[in-house]
Design a protein around this motif. Sequence first.
Motif, PDB file in Angstrom:
ATOM      1  N   UNK A 151     -45.339 -22.414  11.668  1.00 25.79           N
ATOM      2  CA  UNK A 151     -46.726 -22.706  12.019  1.00 25.79           C
ATOM      3  C   UNK A 151     -47.282 -21.580  12.879  1.00 25.79           C
ATOM      4  N   UNK A 152     -48.426 -21.072  12.459  1.00 26.97           N
ATOM      5  CA  UNK A 152     -49.182 -20.118  13.258  1.00 26.97           C
ATOM      6  C   UNK A 152     -50.239 -20.975  13.946  1.00 26.97           C
ATOM      7  N   UNK A 153     -50.110 -21.145  15.252  1.00 26.14           N
ATOM      8  CA  UNK A 153     -50.983 -22.107  15.915  1.00 26.14           C
ATOM      9  C   UNK A 153     -51.959 -21.389  16.838  1.00 26.14           C
ATOM     10  N   UNK A 154     -53.223 -21.782  16.749  1.00 25.43           N
ATOM     11  CA  UNK A 154     -54.266 -21.089  17.506  1.00 25.43           C
ATOM     12  C   UNK A 154     -54.820 -21.976  18.609  1.00 25.43           C
ATOM     13  N   UNK A 155     -55.113 -21.377  19.740  1.00 27.07           N
ATOM     14  CA  UNK A 155     -55.631 -22.155  20.858  1.00 27.07           C
ATOM     15  C   UNK A 155     -56.912 -21.585  21.423  1.00 27.07           C
TER      16      UNK A 155
ATOM     17  N   UNK B  77     -45.485 -17.661   4.392  1.00 28.06           N
ATOM     18  CA  UNK B  77     -45.163 -18.967   3.818  1.00 28.06           C
ATOM     19  C   UNK B  77     -45.287 -20.095   4.815  1.00 28.06           C
ATOM     20  N   UNK B  78     -46.234 -19.975   5.729  1.00 25.35           N
ATOM     21  CA  UNK B  78     -46.426 -21.036   6.717  1.00 25.35           C
ATOM     22  C   UNK B  78     -47.829 -21.599   6.650  1.00 25.35           C
ATOM     23  N   UNK B  79     -48.214 -22.297   7.679  1.00 24.28           N
ATOM     24  CA  UNK B  79     -49.559 -22.866   7.748  1.00 24.28           C
ATOM     25  C   UNK B  79     -50.174 -22.576   9.113  1.00 24.28           C
ATOM     26  N   UNK B  80     -51.493 -22.734   9.176  1.00 27.24           N
ATOM     27  CA  UNK B  80     -52.179 -22.541  10.445  1.00 27.24           C
ATOM     28  C   UNK B  80     -52.450 -23.909  11.065  1.00 27.24           C
TER      29      UNK B  80
ATOM     30  N   UNK C 107     -40.150 -22.644  13.213  1.00 24.12           N
ATOM     31  CA  UNK C 107     -40.711 -21.641  14.114  1.00 24.12           C
ATOM     32  C   UNK C 107     -42.175 -21.977  14.396  1.00 24.12           C
ATOM     33  N   UNK C 108     -42.489 -22.027  15.671  1.00 20.83           N
ATOM     34  CA  UNK C 108     -43.857 -22.338  16.085  1.00 20.83           C
ATOM     35  C   UNK C 108     -44.376 -21.142  16.873  1.00 20.83           C
ATOM     36  N   UNK C 109     -45.410 -20.501  16.372  1.00 17.47           N
ATOM     37  CA  UNK C 109     -45.940 -19.337  17.079  1.00 17.47           C
ATOM     38  C   UNK C 109     -47.301 -19.702  17.655  1.00 17.47           C
ATOM     39  N   UNK C 110     -47.377 -19.751  18.967  1.00 19.20           N
ATOM     40  CA  UNK C 110     -48.596 -20.200  19.648  1.00 19.20           C
ATOM     41  C   UNK C 110     -49.425 -18.990  20.077  1.00 19.20           C
ATOM     42  N   UNK C 111     -50.575 -18.846  19.490  1.00 20.83           N
ATOM     43  CA  UNK C 111     -51.459 -17.738  19.840  1.00 20.83           C
ATOM     44  C   UNK C 111     -52.586 -18.232  20.741  1.00 20.83           C
ATOM     45  N   UNK C 112     -52.621 -17.748  21.958  1.00 20.55           N
ATOM     46  CA  UNK C 112     -53.725 -18.109  22.844  1.00 20.55           C
ATOM     47  C   UNK C 112     -53.750 -19.581  23.223  1.00 20.55           C
ATOM     48  N   UNK C 113     -52.565 -20.207  23.221  1.00 23.87           N
ATOM     49  CA  UNK C 113     -52.487 -21.621  23.613  1.00 23.87           C
ATOM     50  C   UNK C 113     -51.951 -21.672  25.037  1.00 23.87           C
ATOM     51  N   UNK C 114     -52.667 -22.377  25.910  1.00 22.48           N
ATOM     52  CA  UNK C 114     -52.247 -22.376  27.310  1.00 22.48           C
ATOM     53  C   UNK C 114     -51.045 -23.298  27.514  1.00 22.48           C
ATOM     54  N   UNK C 115     -50.935 -24.339  26.690  1.00 18.87           N
ATOM     55  CA  UNK C 115     -49.768 -25.207  26.791  1.00 18.87           C
ATOM     56  C   UNK C 115     -49.984 -26.411  27.671  1.00 18.87           C
TER      57      UNK C 115
END
Lengths: 258, 356
Positions: free
Chosen positions: B244-248, B268-271, B300-308
């Motif tokens: 997952x490509x995750x956007x914050x 091969x992932x999703x947003x 695999x979780x890739x957090x882009x610009x996510x504060x958490x």
Amino acid sequence: MRFAVAVKQVPDTMEMSVDENGSLVRAGVPAILNPYDEYALSKVLGMRGEGDEVVVFTMGPPQARQALTRCLEMGADRAYLLTDRDFAGADVWATARTLTAFIMRFVPDADLYVFGRQAIDGDTGQVPFEVAAQLGVQQFAYVESLSSSEDGFTAVQDYGDVSMTCRVPRGSVVSFGAVDPNGTLFSISDYLSAGSKTVEEVDRVSIGLGLYSVGLRGSMTKIVSTKTSSGARRNRKVEITDPAKGAGFIISELEAMR
Amino acid sequence: MSDCSGGSCSTCSSCGSDDPDRLPPGMLKVYNLNQSTADGVLVWVETEPDGEGVRIADVSLELLSAARRLSDGRVFAVVFGGAEVKPLYPSIFGCGVDSLYHVREKALETYMPEDYASCIVSLIKRIEPATVLMGATLRGRELAPRIASELGTGLTADCTGLRADGRKLIMTRPAFGGNIIADIECLRFPQMATVRQGTFPKPEMREGSGTAIYWQFKEVVGKDIVSVERAEESGEDIRDARVLISLGDGIRDRALVDVAESVARKVGGMVSCSRSLVERGWMPRSRQVGMSGRTVVPDLYIAFGISGAVQHRVGMSAAGKVIAVNSDPDAPIHHYADLSLIADAGDILREMDRAL
């Protein structure tokens, strides 16, 4: 019409931090009105017509009065604070039992019992439905919008995969599904008149419950041990100045996965 | 009851002493009349629409197979629905279920928390399970408290771990936004818990057979439902994605959503995203990870610009590996990532899109 809104005072978990040992730093964390409850209350206040009354209530320590004061500033008419040393340590069951006893005694005739989705400190969101079962009324969870008509209310519930529209009979429990990230704005006249409204304190005896029905003694679950989170991962921090290098890091992780 | 001072007492057996000299005459052992006869595990099998038919929710499958390991006793399952549920029998039994109760009432084909709760309560009273488990889904989290309240028993919501000690269940759940992990016991049978998806591994699909029983429930009260609309599904579900490509909130340029989609396609992932992007209208609700969105368990979780923030973390804390990209070195997400890159999320995304 009369609306009864249940609220909770919570520590601002967004402000909470973890120290280098991984223990929770709670000192100095401000207590706020649970944002989900604030949202629910703002929705109710938005629906209020001429002659309607909005009653708010909370269970908590004496300082939870602040949360009620905020509700009054937002425009609620009356507030009850359920506070008693015996209420401390209550789990879902004991909380629901206390709130139900309060409702039966002080606001048995409300047209709707309104809750927020969940509290940000406990994150469970179970209390509204235990109260609904104890009151023996219908429950409406994850409500997106609520409208009133002459013969009652209509709620739109968002279950993720389906959206359900139901008629809400009087006396039901409604739990709003969302939260407003920007907080709510309140009118200056409501804000100023809040000072003249009172917060009434309610203790265990006045709602007619026994010592073993409330708080820790009345709870059906028991915390046997706690530890600070193992959720933290073995963290490797890299400061990136060259984006290409950073992208390379991630791409190599992706390839390692295959 | 246990306040007995001991010593000379020989009139009652309630203090639980096994010393024969202290028992009333003629009595050979202590009978604990409060001993519950409850045994076994009951799982509510939640179904999801799948094309024309239905399928079993992943979390229910996980619980069914976990129930087998948690209990020496019987494993019961209850499912609601009409004829479309029958094809699911083999997979339910394949998870190790002994008895399946199928509530086949026309009036209960649409989910209604009040009647579902009353029906399950009637079943619980009959079969007396020691433990009742449900997925911590939107419906499970609404149904379980209703049942617990009608039975007057304890409930632990949103568990991330369960272990058994005989009939006793020890439930683990995070509190204070995952900063504390608490072990919780229920003081009464049945012990109830809702369990988060991904807590147990999803079992391999096996076909099995066992006893299916139609459970009669005639006291349906009903609810005044005006309409039920199926939400539009984009087809793909972020819960199925391995990457997952995750956007914050840190993503400030709408064009980056397309860049992320392109990167996701290449790997091969999703947003997915955090709540703020849904509120801005940049991403659909079905892509949201977190408390008010979905719980995901990618490799695999890739957090882009996510504060958490807590509300987001609960949705992704079970991910296999977490990489965080955030220009703020103090963002909480870094505590929950295996690898943190202190960098501008947009720069890294664009660079990845170029390099892949």
